[in-house]
Motif scaffolding. Structure first.
Motif, PDB file in Angstrom:
ATOM      1  N   ARG A 188      -8.342 -22.784 -13.730  1.00 40.94           N
ATOM      2  CA  ARG A 188      -7.012 -22.697 -14.378  1.00 40.94           C
ATOM      3  C   ARG A 188      -5.844 -22.215 -13.535  1.00 40.94           C
ATOM      4  NH1 ARG A 188      -6.286 -22.312 -20.512  1.00 40.94           N
ATOM      5  NH2 ARG A 188      -8.315 -22.766 -21.522  1.00 40.94           N
ATOM      6  N   MET A 189      -6.222 -21.314 -12.784  1.00 39.38           N
ATOM      7  CA  MET A 189      -5.170 -20.634 -11.862  1.00 39.38           C
ATOM      8  C   MET A 189      -4.731 -21.768 -10.739  1.00 39.38           C
ATOM      9  SD  MET A 189      -4.541 -17.877 -13.044  1.00 39.38           S
ATOM     10  CE  MET A 189      -4.635 -18.587 -14.545  1.00 39.38           C
ATOM     11  N   GLU A 190      -5.912 -22.553 -10.317  1.00 38.02           N
ATOM     12  CA  GLU A 190      -5.667 -23.606  -9.483  1.00 38.02           C
ATOM     13  C   GLU A 190      -4.511 -24.756  -9.842  1.00 38.02           C
ATOM     14  OE1 GLU A 190      -9.507 -24.270  -6.373  1.00 38.02           O
ATOM     15  OE2 GLU A 190      -9.627 -24.555  -8.363  1.00 38.02           O
ATOM     16  N   ALA A 191      -5.017 -24.962 -11.268  1.00 36.00           N
ATOM     17  CA  ALA A 191      -4.166 -25.976 -11.932  1.00 36.00           C
ATOM     18  C   ALA A 191      -2.736 -25.236 -12.254  1.00 36.00           C
ATOM     19  CB  ALA A 191      -4.647 -26.447 -13.397  1.00 36.00           C
ATOM     20  N   ALA A 192      -2.484 -24.016 -12.253  1.00 36.47           N
ATOM     21  CA  ALA A 192      -1.033 -23.454 -12.477  1.00 36.47           C
ATOM     22  C   ALA A 192      -0.488 -23.000 -10.959  1.00 36.47           C
ATOM     23  CB  ALA A 192      -1.313 -22.160 -13.371  1.00 36.47           C
TER      24      ALA A 192
ATOM     25  N   ALA B 241      -0.374 -19.250 -18.292  1.00 41.58           N
ATOM     26  CA  ALA B 241      -1.071 -20.303 -18.043  1.00 41.58           C
ATOM     27  C   ALA B 241      -2.237 -20.117 -18.993  1.00 41.58           C
ATOM     28  CB  ALA B 241      -1.673 -20.604 -16.856  1.00 41.58           C
ATOM     29  N   VAL B 242      -2.411 -19.138 -19.712  1.00 42.80           N
ATOM     30  CA  VAL B 242      -3.556 -19.086 -20.725  1.00 42.80           C
ATOM     31  C   VAL B 242      -2.872 -18.536 -21.888  1.00 42.80           C
ATOM     32  CG1 VAL B 242      -5.156 -18.665 -19.025  1.00 42.80           C
ATOM     33  CG2 VAL B 242      -4.070 -16.491 -19.880  1.00 42.80           C
ATOM     34  N   GLY B 243      -1.669 -18.455 -22.320  1.00 44.73           N
ATOM     35  CA  GLY B 243      -1.058 -18.247 -23.625  1.00 44.73           C
ATOM     36  C   GLY B 243      -1.184 -16.565 -23.727  1.00 44.73           C
ATOM     37  N   TYR B 244      -1.154 -15.787 -22.873  1.00 40.63           N
ATOM     38  CA  TYR B 244      -1.386 -14.319 -22.690  1.00 40.63           C
ATOM     39  C   TYR B 244      -0.497 -13.611 -23.663  1.00 40.63           C
ATOM     40  CZ  TYR B 244      -3.723 -10.129 -21.350  1.00 40.63           C
ATOM     41  OH  TYR B 244      -4.605  -8.935 -21.322  1.00 40.63           O
ATOM     42  N   VAL B 245      -1.076 -12.451 -24.461  1.00 42.02           N
ATOM     43  CA  VAL B 245      -0.158 -11.487 -24.982  1.00 42.02           C
ATOM     44  C   VAL B 245      -0.842 -10.230 -24.935  1.00 42.02           C
ATOM     45  CG1 VAL B 245       0.419 -10.958 -27.464  1.00 42.02           C
ATOM     46  CG2 VAL B 245       0.476 -13.317 -26.948  1.00 42.02           C
ATOM     47  N   GLY B 246       0.098  -9.115 -24.536  1.00 39.59           N
ATOM     48  CA  GLY B 246      -0.482  -7.799 -24.490  1.00 39.59           C
ATOM     49  C   GLY B 246      -0.459  -7.374 -23.129  1.00 39.59           C
ATOM     50  N   ALA B 247      -1.272  -6.314 -22.711  1.00 39.99           N
ATOM     51  CA  ALA B 247      -1.422  -5.809 -21.486  1.00 39.99           C
ATOM     52  C   ALA B 247      -2.491  -6.535 -20.662  1.00 39.99           C
ATOM     53  CB  ALA B 247      -1.710  -4.285 -21.445  1.00 39.99           C
ATOM     54  N   GLY B 248      -2.290  -6.815 -19.483  1.00 45.27           N
ATOM     55  CA  GLY B 248      -3.266  -7.403 -18.433  1.00 45.27           C
ATOM     56  C   GLY B 248      -2.976  -7.194 -17.133  1.00 45.27           C
ATOM     57  N   THR B 249      -3.803  -7.408 -16.259  1.00 44.37           N
ATOM     58  CA  THR B 249      -3.685  -7.159 -14.955  1.00 44.37           C
ATOM     59  C   THR B 249      -4.515  -8.296 -14.166  1.00 44.37           C
ATOM     60  OG1 THR B 249      -4.080  -4.722 -15.168  1.00 44.37           O
ATOM     61  CG2 THR B 249      -4.533  -5.543 -13.085  1.00 44.37           C
TER      62      THR B 249
ATOM     63  N   TYR C  36      -4.523 -14.111  -2.708  1.00 43.85           N
ATOM     64  CA  TYR C  36      -5.462 -14.992  -3.424  1.00 43.85           C
ATOM     65  C   TYR C  36      -5.762 -14.437  -4.639  1.00 43.85           C
ATOM     66  CZ  TYR C  36      -5.952 -17.213   1.081  1.00 43.85           C
ATOM     67  OH  TYR C  36      -5.853 -17.767   2.267  1.00 43.85           O
ATOM     68  N   PHE C  37      -5.599 -15.061  -5.895  1.00 48.43           N
ATOM     69  CA  PHE C  37      -6.009 -14.832  -7.049  1.00 48.43           C
ATOM     70  C   PHE C  37      -7.680 -14.420  -7.081  1.00 48.43           C
ATOM     71  CE2 PHE C  37      -7.863 -15.935 -11.139  1.00 48.43           C
ATOM     72  CZ  PHE C  37      -7.400 -14.939 -12.034  1.00 48.43           C
ATOM     73  N   MET C  38      -7.943 -13.194  -7.572  1.00 49.74           N
ATOM     74  CA  MET C  38      -9.338 -12.727  -7.698  1.00 49.74           C
ATOM     75  C   MET C  38      -9.931 -12.900  -8.981  1.00 49.74           C
ATOM     76  SD  MET C  38     -11.091  -9.491  -6.019  1.00 49.74           S
ATOM     77  CE  MET C  38     -10.059  -8.394  -7.106  1.00 49.74           C
ATOM     78  N   GLU C  39      -8.974 -12.236  -9.921  1.00 50.86           N
ATOM     79  CA  GLU C  39      -9.625 -12.411 -11.673  1.00 50.86           C
ATOM     80  C   GLU C  39      -8.372 -11.549 -12.250  1.00 50.86           C
ATOM     81  OE1 GLU C  39     -13.195  -9.873 -11.785  1.00 50.86           O
ATOM     82  OE2 GLU C  39     -12.143  -8.146 -11.296  1.00 50.86           O
ATOM     83  N   MET C  40      -8.660 -11.907 -13.682  1.00 47.86           N
ATOM     84  CA  MET C  40      -7.640 -11.207 -14.408  1.00 47.86           C
ATOM     85  C   MET C  40      -8.476 -10.109 -15.324  1.00 47.86           C
ATOM     86  SD  MET C  40      -4.548 -12.680 -17.100  1.00 47.86           S
ATOM     87  CE  MET C  40      -3.601 -11.430 -17.810  1.00 47.86           C
ATOM     88  N   ASN C  41      -8.054  -9.207 -15.291  1.00 45.82           N
ATOM     89  CA  ASN C  41      -8.679  -8.017 -16.689  1.00 45.82           C
ATOM     90  C   ASN C  41      -7.809  -8.177 -18.034  1.00 45.82           C
ATOM     91  OD1 ASN C  41     -10.809  -6.874 -14.921  1.00 45.82           O
ATOM     92  ND2 ASN C  41      -9.329  -6.256 -13.689  1.00 45.82           N
ATOM     93  N   THR C  42      -8.323  -8.790 -18.968  1.00 45.28           N
ATOM     94  CA  THR C  42      -7.657  -8.895 -20.142  1.00 45.28           C
ATOM     95  C   THR C  42      -7.451  -7.742 -20.897  1.00 45.28           C
ATOM     96  OG1 THR C  42      -9.591 -10.201 -21.157  1.00 45.28           O
ATOM     97  CG2 THR C  42      -8.046 -11.361 -20.096  1.00 45.28           C
TER      98      THR C  42
ATOM     99  N   ALA D 285       7.074 -12.283  -5.114  1.00 45.18           N
ATOM    100  CA  ALA D 285       6.195 -13.471  -5.188  1.00 45.18           C
ATOM    101  C   ALA D 285       4.767 -13.403  -5.854  1.00 45.18           C
ATOM    102  CB  ALA D 285       5.852 -13.959  -3.540  1.00 45.18           C
ATOM    103  N   MET D 286       4.343 -11.939  -5.869  1.00 44.26           N
ATOM    104  CA  MET D 286       3.021 -11.871  -6.619  1.00 44.26           C
ATOM    105  C   MET D 286       3.315 -11.467  -7.933  1.00 44.26           C
ATOM    106  SD  MET D 286       1.320  -9.051  -3.473  1.00 44.26           S
ATOM    107  CE  MET D 286      -0.123  -8.895  -4.559  1.00 44.26           C
ATOM    108  N   GLY D 287       4.421 -11.110  -8.255  1.00 47.86           N
ATOM    109  CA  GLY D 287       4.758 -10.764  -9.596  1.00 47.86           C
ATOM    110  C   GLY D 287       5.093 -11.964 -10.248  1.00 47.86           C
ATOM    111  N   GLN D 288       5.586 -12.965  -9.679  1.00 44.22           N
ATOM    112  CA  GLN D 288       5.995 -14.224 -10.285  1.00 44.22           C
ATOM    113  C   GLN D 288       4.393 -15.006 -10.471  1.00 44.22           C
ATOM    114  OE1 GLN D 288       8.803 -16.005  -7.489  1.00 44.22           O
ATOM    115  NE2 GLN D 288      10.175 -14.664  -8.107  1.00 44.22           N
ATOM    116  N   ALA D 289       3.724 -14.699  -9.568  1.00 42.69           N
ATOM    117  CA  ALA D 289       2.445 -15.660  -9.476  1.00 42.69           C
ATOM    118  C   ALA D 289       1.765 -14.866 -10.743  1.00 42.69           C
ATOM    119  CB  ALA D 289       1.544 -15.447  -8.153  1.00 42.69           C
ATOM    120  N   ALA D 290       1.717 -13.567 -10.969  1.00 39.71           N
ATOM    121  CA  ALA D 290       0.988 -12.900 -11.975  1.00 39.71           C
ATOM    122  C   ALA D 290       1.401 -13.430 -13.209  1.00 39.71           C
ATOM    123  CB  ALA D 290       1.024 -11.339 -11.973  1.00 39.71           C
TER     124      ALA D 290
END
Length: 682
Positions: free
Chosen positions: A122-126, A265-273, A289-295, A254-259
């Motif tokens: 998904r991140m590659e697509a975004a 890209a996944v319709g996120y709501v709430g706190a995440g990292t 490089y994107f590593m992962e997202m902790n939801t 740049a990192m903030g905008q990517a985050a």
């Protein structure tokens, strides 16, 4: 706003959520296993409900039991904390079906980011840059090995559903791949119920920098700047700080905008990292490089709260209630610098193996606007083998701003952390406080030269050869012992029928003579005799009386071991804690573990059995990696234990033969239990 919420977690994060909820006037419901019946979060909540036996799989991970507790208590919403069910999409959906608000992201977002392979696609697509690697469906050992060979070593094997450093192995050479893959899968299956893995190119000296994001259900999404989490052991964070040293405004943006793009890209709501791998500090703006997202909310969220002045749990509650984000991106600012140190029950000298025990003594630095402590335990509580061994998070903050362009607030925060660690006293369980002090004092850390290999690279600084025990430590231990005896004698006298009887005195009085005795202490294998002479106005202490080295000692001992001592006119403040034969001396920010022993007892090490391998901590046997009668080389893997959701492999101490195993696969063993018989070659 909600009237009542249930917290589907334990320990310090449950206590943290309770604190914010109470400030907002929201009642809280705790849940607990049998191991947590007397836990701090249970004591703090407005009400508490039992959900099962100690193993998490039978309590904190059972969705129906959590929902039954919510129905019984009348809670309108569930806060999952971190770990356990916090990133479980099935739990989020079950909450919705039960009519209970899940204080977290939608199930679809959890699923999208919960699978590391799917997240990377998904991140590659975004348009978010991702680490080169293999995230496909072929999970055969041969297929994964082929992908690793194609990437080139070193590579990182990582659990698809992983987090917290679990289910993760670095492979430096091709011949180690299959064995490390098997260990990684066992740990992933035990921690997440999913043994699938992905393969990534392992970057040498990378930085681990993550960005806090927050989104609401009205289409707004912001980032709350970055945290540097590079300082790690066993792929788990030890020190975290915000903002990240060496990150300039352009790279931060740049990192903030990517985050934010990743969250949207996944319709996120709430706190995440959103976690990134970045080039080492001190270089020009490096690729990330994107590593992962902790939801979920992260363990290290307090450093973000300290530099922004915000309460992220309050934001979670407001967003879950349906409110819009309180602030827009342009209203968010960084104020100063914050550092968090994770205080664990573990033994750094034994590869950071987790430890268990009861907190016989716990003294913490005073909290203030500059010092914060998030903890789930109090003095007298036990650290057991069932859950993460985190004792507390120590967070410090120093103000900065436009007048602080050179980052002076980071150095002031580092010095404040050192002082706060010096004031942190723990007795009853092995811990990493002294290690954290050395880490914070390490020149590389002080210079901000951060990457995930810092601890391994700075072994000489972080694990120095043992210094001789200072003479003051022996003297303070002896003085505390004498004062404790005198106090006990006085208390016994007052409880007696004749409190004024001279027979109660422990003042060493002798007719026409001077009373003498010997106190013997041990530090490791070192034994030290302290000669004691009772005099009219003080004790005379000597380590080498034959050379005339006597010292006048007097002092006052408090109920909690606080010792105000005078040694030959020099005044010292120390703490000496007595626990069984153990004596713990805290002086000038350092601590020494001694034992008060019988002078006639044999020296330490005499009579110790040889020829066996013992369990370094309580745990469950998850793999027998050798056969009885098998000859092995030094360092060969013999057996794996799982403790506190981590797998630890025991290796051969020398070349030799495995004679017999004294445990079976699946056995639960105690600390010190003999696991196998081993015969070393001469």
């Amino acid at each position: 706003m909600f009237d009542k919420i249930l917290i589907a977690n334990r320990g310090e994060i449950a206590c943290r959520v309770i604190r914010s909820a109470r400030r907002l006037g929201i009642r809280t419901v705790a849940v607990y296993s049998d191991a947590d019946a007397d836990a701090r979060h249970v004591r703090l909540a407005d009400e508490a409900l039992r959900i099962g036996p100690a193993p998490a799989r039978d309590s904190y991970l059972v969705i129906e039991r959590i929902l039954a507790a919510a129905r019984r208590s009348g809670a309108q919403a569930i806060h999952p904390g971190y770990g356990f069910l916090s990133e479980n999409a099935d739990f989020s959906e079950a909450c919705a079906r039960a009519g209970v608000v899940f204080i977290g992201p939608p199930a679809a977002a959890i699923r999208a980011m919960g699978s590391k392979a799917e997240a990377k696609r998904r991140m590659e697509a975004a348009g978010v840059p991702v680490t080169p690697g293999y995230h496909g469906d072929d999970q055969s050992p041969g297929g994964l090995r082929a992908q690793a060979d194609a990437l080139g070593y070193p590579v990182l094997i990582k659990a698809v559903a992983g987090g917290g450093g679990k289910g993760m192995r670095v492979v430096g050479q091709a011949e180690d791949f299959i064995d490390l893959l098997a260990a990684c899968r066992r740990e992933a299956a035990a921690s997440f119920g999913d043994e699938r893995v992905l393969i990534e190119k392992y970057l040498v000296r990378p930085r681990h920098i993550e960005v806090q994001v927050f989104a609401d259900a009205h289409g707004h999404c912001v980032h709350l700047f970055e945290r540097d989490c590079s300082v790690q052991r066993r792929h788990q964070k030890v020190l975290e700080e915000a903002p990240a040293p060496g990150i300039g405004p352009a790279q931060r943006a740049a990192m903030g905008q990517a985050a934010v793009a990743a969250a949207q890209a996944v319709g996120y709501v709430g706190a995440g990292t959103v976690e990134f791998i970045v080039g080492e500090a001190g270089t020009a703006p490096a690729a990330f490089y994107f590593m992962e997202m902790n939801t979920r909310l992260q363990v290290e969220h307090p450093v973000t709260e300290m530099i922004t002045g915000l309460d992220l749990v309050e934001w979670q509650l407001r967003v879950a209630w349906g409110e819009a984000l309180p602030l827009a991106q342009e209203q968010l600012q960084i104020r100063g610098h914050a550092i968090e140190a994770r205080i664990y029950a573990e033994d750094p000298t034994k590869g950071f193996l987790p430890a268990t025990g009861r907190l016989l003594h716990l003294a913490r630095p005073a909290e203030s606007v500059h010092v914060r402590i998030d903890s789930g335990v109090d003095e007298g509580d036990a650290i057991g083998p069932d859950y993460d061994p985190l004792i507390a998070k120590l967070i410090v903050w120093e103000e900065g701003g436009a007048a602080d362009p050179a980052g002076g607030s980071r150095e002031r925060a580092r010095l404040r952390l050192l002082q706060a660690l010096a004031d942190f006293q723990l007795v009853g369980v092995a811990h990493n406080v002294d290690f954290l002090s050395r880490l914070a004092a390490c020149p590389a850390f002080a210079r901000g030269e951060l990457d995930t290999g810092l601890i391994e690279r700075e072994q000489g600084w972080l694990f120095p050869a043992a210094d001789p025990v200072p003479a003051e430590v022996w003297y303070l231990a002896a003085l505390a012992e004498l004062l404790r005896e005198s106090r006990a004698a006085a208390e016994a006298a007052w409880r007696s029928a004749d409190p004024c009887s001279p027979w109660h005195a422990r003042d060493g009085w002798r007719l026409n003579a001077c009373a003498r005795r010997v106190l013997v202490f041990r530090h490791g294998v070192l034994r030290q005799a302290v000669q004691v002479e009772y005099r009219a106005d003080a004790f005379a202490l000597g380590l080498d009386p034959a050379a005339g080295a006597w010292l006048a000692a007097r002092g006052e001992l408090g109920e909690r071991g606080q010792l105000r001592a005078e040694l030959d006119g020099r005044c010292l403040d120390a703490t000496v804690i007595s626990a069984g034969e153990a004596r713990h001396v805290f002086l000038d920010g350092r601590s020494w573990g001694l034992a008060c022993v019988d002078p006639l007892a044999p020296a330490a090490g005499e009579g110790v059995a040889e020829g066996g391998l013992r369990a370094p901590m309580p745990g469950r046997v998850v793999a027998l990696l050798a056969q009885p009668g098998q000859r092995v080389e030094k360092g060969a893997a013999l057996l794996s234990l799982e403790a506190m959701k981590m797998e630890h492999t025991l290796t051969a101490p020398a070349a030799g033969t495995v004679k017999a195993f004294h445990c079976a696969l699946g056995d639960q063993v105690d600390d010190g239990a003999e696991l196998l018989e081993f015969e070393a070659e001469p």
